[in-house]
Design a protein around this motif. Structure first.
Motif, PDB file in Angstrom:
ATOM      1  N   GLY A 105      41.562  33.106  21.692  1.00  0.00           N
ATOM      2  CA  GLY A 105      41.094  33.608  22.979  1.00  0.00           C
ATOM      3  C   GLY A 105      41.393  32.751  24.184  1.00  0.00           C
ATOM      4  N   SER A 106      42.390  31.880  24.105  1.00  0.00           N
ATOM      5  CA  SER A 106      42.704  31.044  25.267  1.00  0.00           C
ATOM      6  C   SER A 106      43.335  31.878  26.381  1.00  0.00           C
ATOM      7  N   ARG A 107      43.222  31.382  27.583  1.00  0.00           N
ATOM      8  CA  ARG A 107      43.844  32.035  28.739  1.00  0.00           C
ATOM      9  C   ARG A 107      45.355  32.131  28.536  1.00  0.00           C
ATOM     10  N   LYS A 108      45.953  31.050  28.023  1.00  0.00           N
ATOM     11  CA  LYS A 108      47.396  31.036  27.814  1.00  0.00           C
ATOM     12  C   LYS A 108      47.830  32.153  26.863  1.00  0.00           C
ATOM     13  N   TYR A 109      47.115  32.268  25.741  1.00  0.00           N
ATOM     14  CA  TYR A 109      47.491  33.270  24.746  1.00  0.00           C
ATOM     15  C   TYR A 109      47.279  34.695  25.256  1.00  0.00           C
ATOM     16  N   LEU A 110      46.114  34.973  25.838  1.00  0.00           N
ATOM     17  CA  LEU A 110      45.804  36.338  26.246  1.00  0.00           C
ATOM     18  C   LEU A 110      46.777  36.858  27.303  1.00  0.00           C
ATOM     19  N   ILE A 111      47.078  36.025  28.304  1.00  0.00           N
ATOM     20  CA  ILE A 111      47.958  36.485  29.378  1.00  0.00           C
ATOM     21  C   ILE A 111      49.393  36.622  28.879  1.00  0.00           C
ATOM     22  N   ALA A 112      49.851  35.652  28.086  1.00  0.00           N
ATOM     23  CA  ALA A 112      51.206  35.738  27.533  1.00  0.00           C
ATOM     24  C   ALA A 112      51.334  36.956  26.620  1.00  0.00           C
ATOM     25  N   SER A 113      50.307  37.197  25.809  1.00  0.00           N
ATOM     26  CA  SER A 113      50.355  38.335  24.905  1.00  0.00           C
ATOM     27  C   SER A 113      50.362  39.650  25.666  1.00  0.00           C
ATOM     28  N   CYS A 114      49.570  39.751  26.708  1.00  0.00           N
ATOM     29  CA  CYS A 114      49.554  40.967  27.524  1.00  0.00           C
ATOM     30  C   CYS A 114      50.939  41.228  28.106  1.00  0.00           C
ATOM     31  N   THR A 116      37.905  32.909  28.170  1.00  0.00           N
ATOM     32  CA  THR A 116      38.410  34.191  27.677  1.00  0.00           C
ATOM     33  C   THR A 116      38.122  35.305  28.667  1.00  0.00           C
ATOM     34  N   MET A 117      36.916  35.349  29.198  1.00  0.00           N
ATOM     35  CA  MET A 117      36.560  36.410  30.147  1.00  0.00           C
ATOM     36  C   MET A 117      37.300  36.241  31.478  1.00  0.00           C
ATOM     37  N   MET A 118      37.517  35.003  31.915  1.00  0.00           N
ATOM     38  CA  MET A 118      38.281  34.788  33.148  1.00  0.00           C
ATOM     39  C   MET A 118      39.728  35.231  32.977  1.00  0.00           C
ATOM     40  N   ALA A 119      40.254  35.095  31.769  1.00  0.00           N
ATOM     41  CA  ALA A 119      41.613  35.580  31.505  1.00  0.00           C
ATOM     42  C   ALA A 119      41.654  37.104  31.611  1.00  0.00           C
ATOM     43  N   LEU A 120      40.644  37.782  31.068  1.00  0.00           N
ATOM     44  CA  LEU A 120      40.582  39.241  31.188  1.00  0.00           C
ATOM     45  C   LEU A 120      40.464  39.660  32.652  1.00  0.00           C
ATOM     46  N   ASP A 121      39.627  38.955  33.399  1.00  0.00           N
ATOM     47  CA  ASP A 121      39.474  39.242  34.826  1.00  0.00           C
ATOM     48  C   ASP A 121      40.814  39.086  35.547  1.00  0.00           C
ATOM     49  N   SER A 170      45.573  40.969  38.434  1.00  0.00           N
ATOM     50  CA  SER A 170      47.022  40.842  38.595  1.00  0.00           C
ATOM     51  C   SER A 170      47.756  42.160  38.357  1.00  0.00           C
ATOM     52  N   GLY A 171      47.004  43.221  38.045  1.00  0.00           N
ATOM     53  CA  GLY A 171      47.609  44.533  37.875  1.00  0.00           C
ATOM     54  C   GLY A 171      48.137  44.825  36.488  1.00  0.00           C
ATOM     55  N   ARG A 172      47.878  43.938  35.536  1.00  0.00           N
ATOM     56  CA  ARG A 172      48.373  44.164  34.177  1.00  0.00           C
ATOM     57  C   ARG A 172      47.542  45.203  33.413  1.00  0.00           C
ATOM     58  N   ALA A 173      46.284  45.392  33.807  1.00  0.00           N
ATOM     59  CA  ALA A 173      45.398  46.358  33.170  1.00  0.00           C
ATOM     60  C   ALA A 173      44.441  46.923  34.216  1.00  0.00           C
ATOM     61  N   LEU A 174      43.954  48.135  33.953  1.00  0.00           N
ATOM     62  CA  LEU A 174      42.977  48.741  34.850  1.00  0.00           C
ATOM     63  C   LEU A 174      41.552  48.366  34.463  1.00  0.00           C
ATOM     64  N   TYR A 175      41.311  48.224  33.160  1.00  0.00           N
ATOM     65  CA  TYR A 175      39.985  47.904  32.633  1.00  0.00           C
ATOM     66  C   TYR A 175      40.127  46.883  31.505  1.00  0.00           C
ATOM     67  N   ILE A 197      29.212  37.386  32.137  1.00  0.00           N
ATOM     68  CA  ILE A 197      30.300  36.646  32.790  1.00  0.00           C
ATOM     69  C   ILE A 197      31.209  37.589  33.563  1.00  0.00           C
ATOM     70  N   LEU A 198      31.600  38.692  32.919  1.00  0.00           N
ATOM     71  CA  LEU A 198      32.487  39.644  33.582  1.00  0.00           C
ATOM     72  C   LEU A 198      31.817  40.290  34.793  1.00  0.00           C
ATOM     73  N   LYS A 199      30.522  40.556  34.695  1.00  0.00           N
ATOM     74  CA  LYS A 199      29.804  41.137  35.829  1.00  0.00           C
ATOM     75  C   LYS A 199      29.824  40.183  37.013  1.00  0.00           C
ATOM     76  N   GLU A 200      29.614  38.895  36.744  1.00  0.00           N
ATOM     77  CA  GLU A 200      29.643  37.899  37.823  1.00  0.00           C
ATOM     78  C   GLU A 200      31.036  37.776  38.430  1.00  0.00           C
TER      79      GLU A 200
END
Length: 339
Positions: free
Chosen positions: A110-119, A148-153, A158-163, A180-183
């Motif tokens: 769940g690292s930021r590096k992995y999630l964004i690269a994978s997306c 992990t949640m900041m990576a999803l945010d 960045s326009g890679r996902a809508l939700y 976290i996501l709500k904040e």
């Protein structure tokens, strides 16, 4: 050239996903199994056509779906380009990252590096500018949940996902992720847990009630217990099945549940349904689950599953009988990933 059926929206119910503006079909199509190199491309196309013609607008993938990993997204991307390009805005396409995908220390969890690269890799494989939903596929016990949640945010901003959503998180971790996501200002749209008559951890853990309380939508994967809640195993373990190959369904699980499955099949017949239809209807029975996520190896299985929408009601007596029959209610093959 594929042309979608004019009747595709006539029968399928669409349910609001939590407290959002998005609606999902009561039944969604998952490309976890049977969408890799071991399935002819023509069969994949036909399954997608059948699903969409029946009102299934949501197609669910992940980076590692195949086999081999990534091949399901490549195949689906080809079908999008050849057949579904005019219908992109009618479709909900999702992907995920969390399981082992590439070598080295940055290829899973769940690292930021992995999630964004994978997306980014998933978008490239499917030939898309964005996915509609991107998930954290499993909770990472060693990465701060904030990361992990900041990576999803960031993936949304960045326009890679809508939700964004999460999968297989338990009730406690879901509450933490939601906060976290709500904040951050990017709500948690949806949770994808395993759930079926033989796998009820979402009830005992409190997750189902938690999702309702927080206003998070839900989509249940393996509503058919990977084929166990169909007519496939009524006479034992058939050759070539997942259980015979010990492919994500252990033979011992089948042997333990087979007598219960036979009794459930008798109930389904009494209701005028196939076992698969009753199993899906049970998952969707009280509105607590937004969508049931089915898989298939041939188009006729999709047709059968969609038939569940014709009878989603259960009497109290039927529900009590299902509870009494389903002695294997504690089965959860994904327990570790939800901790």
């Amino acid at each position: 050239m594929y042309s979608a059926a004019d009747t595709r929206y006539d029968s399928m119910p669409y349910r609001r996903c939590g407290k959002s503006g998005l609606k999902l079909p009561a039944i969604s199509f998952g490309l976890w199994h049977n969408f890799g190199h071991d399935t002819p491309h023509a069969t994949k196309r036909e399954m997608c056509h059948t699903a969409f013609d029946l009102g299934i607008t949501h197609f669910d993938l992940a980076n590692n779906y195949g086999p081999p990993p990534g091949s399901a997204e490549v195949a689906f991307g080809e079908i999008l380009q050849s057949d579904f390009k005019p219908y992109r805005d009618e479709m909900i396409i999702s992907s995920k990252a969390g399981y082992d995908m590439w070598s080295g220390p940055y290829g899973e969890w769940g690292s930021r590096k992995y999630l964004i690269a994978s997306c980014d890799q998933s978008l490239k494989r499917m030939g898309l500018d964005y996915v509609d939903i991107f998930y954290s596929h499993r909770f990472d016990p060693e990465t701060p949940l904030e990361e992990t949640m900041m990576a999803l945010d960031h993936i949304v901003r960045s326009g890679r996902a809508l939700y964004v959503g999460i999968s297989s998180y338990n009730a406690q971790r879901t509450r933490e992720a939601h906060a976290i996501l709500k904040e951050l200002g990017t709500p948690c749209l949806i949770h994808q847990p395993s759930y079926n008559m033989l796998n009820r951890w979402v009830e005992t853990d409190g997750l189902k009630d938690t999702l309702k309380e927080l206003g998070i939508g839900s989509i249940a994967f393996v509503p058919l217990a990977q084929g166990l809640l169909t007519n496939k195993y009524l006479n034992g373990i058939p050759e070539g099945s997942r259980a015979s190959q010990d492919k994500s369904l252990h033979p011992s699980v089948v042997q333990k549940a087979i007598e219960s499955v036979k009794k459930l099949n008798d109930m389904a017949q009494a209701r005028g349904q196939t076992l698969a239809q009753m199993a899906i209807a049970w998952v969707l029975r009280d509105g607590g689950i937004t969508s049931a996520l089915i898989g298939a190896s041939k188009p006729s299985q999709i047709v059968d599953c969609v038939g569940a929408i014709n009878n989603l009601e259960f009497t109290p007596e039927e529900l009590a009988a299902i509870d009494a029959i389903s002695e294997e209610k504690s089965i959860n093959l994904w327990a570790r990933s939800s901790e």
